[in-house]
Design an enzyme around this catalytic site. Structure first.
Site, PDB file in Angstrom:
ATOM      1  CE1 TYR A   3      -0.191   5.208  -5.518  1.00  0.00           C
ATOM      2  CE2 TYR A   3       0.163   6.567  -3.573  1.00  0.00           C
ATOM      3  CZ  TYR A   3       0.458   5.450  -4.319  1.00  0.00           C
ATOM      4  OH  TYR A   3       1.411   4.558  -3.872  1.00  0.00           O
ATOM      5  CE  LYS A  47      -0.651   1.680  -3.941  1.00  0.00           C
ATOM      6  NZ  LYS A  47      -0.208   0.314  -4.317  1.00  0.00           N
ATOM      7  CB  SER A  67      -0.929  -0.043   1.220  1.00  0.00           C
ATOM      8  OG  SER A  67      -1.768   1.091   1.256  1.00  0.00           O
TER       9      SER A  67
END
Length: 301
Positions: free
Chosen positions: A171, A175, A157
């Site tokens: 983004y 994650k 992650s």
């Protein structure tokens, strides 16, 4: 195959209280091996005598690793968003080494954009690469792991899930989604003998900054926030404090533990982001405790 014999009979990185089960975990399937953490992890595992299925969008980028370990490695082209390539890669791994014992979902990339600036197709591609592809790959390898009641899945992650920096909203959303799914997955797989671990790295000296996708049309209103981050990206490349080789060793150490962590935070920066986020969020939630507690029906209703 020779590589399979070496890996399964030779020393294993994985041991602990379940030594009998973990000693068999010799074949690794790692995505995104061309650079950075993926390459460092693959190299370290290969150095230790395990077998590794090396994958990258461009397999020529991992040709040197495969050539150095011809008996214990297999280099494959893999775009994690491509259904056919995922199936072919998993089938090839099983055909060559007999099975996959450790899946490391590492492939992915960032995207520098204010939330408002982002293009729909870029956001969709980002989620396909960072979330949907890894999840589909997990589903590809799980039937065999379930049948053998052994295996380990590692999700790479980002410490950005905690710090949520400016210009990285999409983004970190990918994650965060992958982390949440991995946490549920771990609870589902624990009774089946399969371990799950999430890794949150901080700023490591990888190709992340150089591989950042960029917004097509910047909005002037964000020049003092996201625009500044874009300028910083140009100067921060190749100066990050984290060492990918040491990160690889840390991941393997955690996996070897009798009780591997559900979450492994790597780097002093990531550790600081984690503790700050927990403290700040707890303070915010506790400040509204009475309001939270006042939303039930009155007693006897």
């Amino acid at each position: 195959m020779p590589g399979s014999a070496i890996a399964r009979n030779g020393p294993s990185f994985l041991n602990g209280t379940n030594a009998g089960r973990l000693a068999r975990m010799a074949t690794w399937f790692i995505t995104g091996c061309s650079t950075g953490l993926g390459r460092a992890l693959a190299s370290t595992v290969l150095d230790g005598g395990e077998t590794v299925v090396l994958t990258a969008r461009d397999p020529t980028a991992i040709g040197d690793l495969a050539a150095s370990y011809p008996d214990t490695s297999l280099a494959l082209a893999l775009d994690v968003t491509d259904d056919a390539q995922r199936r072919k890669a998993v089938d090839s791994a099983v055909e060559r080494f007999g099975g996959i014992d450790v899946l490391v979902n590492n492939a992915g990339h960032g995207y520098r954009a204010a939330v408002e600036e982002a293009s729909d197709d870029q956001v969709q591609e980002l989620f396909a690469t960072n979330f949907l592809g890894p999840v589909a790959l997990i589903r590809e390898v799980l039937p065999s792991m379930r049948e053998r009641r052994t295996g380990m899945i590692v999700t790479i992650s980002s410490g950005g899930v905690r710090s949520c920096p400016i210009g990285a909203g999409h983004y970190v959303a990918t994650k965060a989604a992958l982390e949440a799914l991995t946490t549920s997955l771990g609870k589902e797989l624990k009774p089946l003998g399969i371990s799950v671990m999430t890794v949150e790295p901080g700023a490591f000296r990888t190709n992340y900054k150089r591989s950042l996708a960029q917004v097509r049309q910047a909005i002037d209103a964000y020049s003092g926030t996201v625009g500044v981050r874009r300028e910083e990206d140009l100067t921060e490349y190749d100066s990050q404090p984290g060492d990918p080789a040491r990160a690889a060793e840390a991941i393997i150490t955690a996996m070897r533990s009798p009780t591997p962590p559900r979450l492994l935070v790597l780097g002093p920066d990531a550790l600081d982001w984690f503790h700050r986020s927990v403290e700040e969020l707890s303070a915010d939630v506790d400040a509204w405790r009475h309001t939270s507690l006042g939303t039930s029906f009155p007693e006897g209703s």
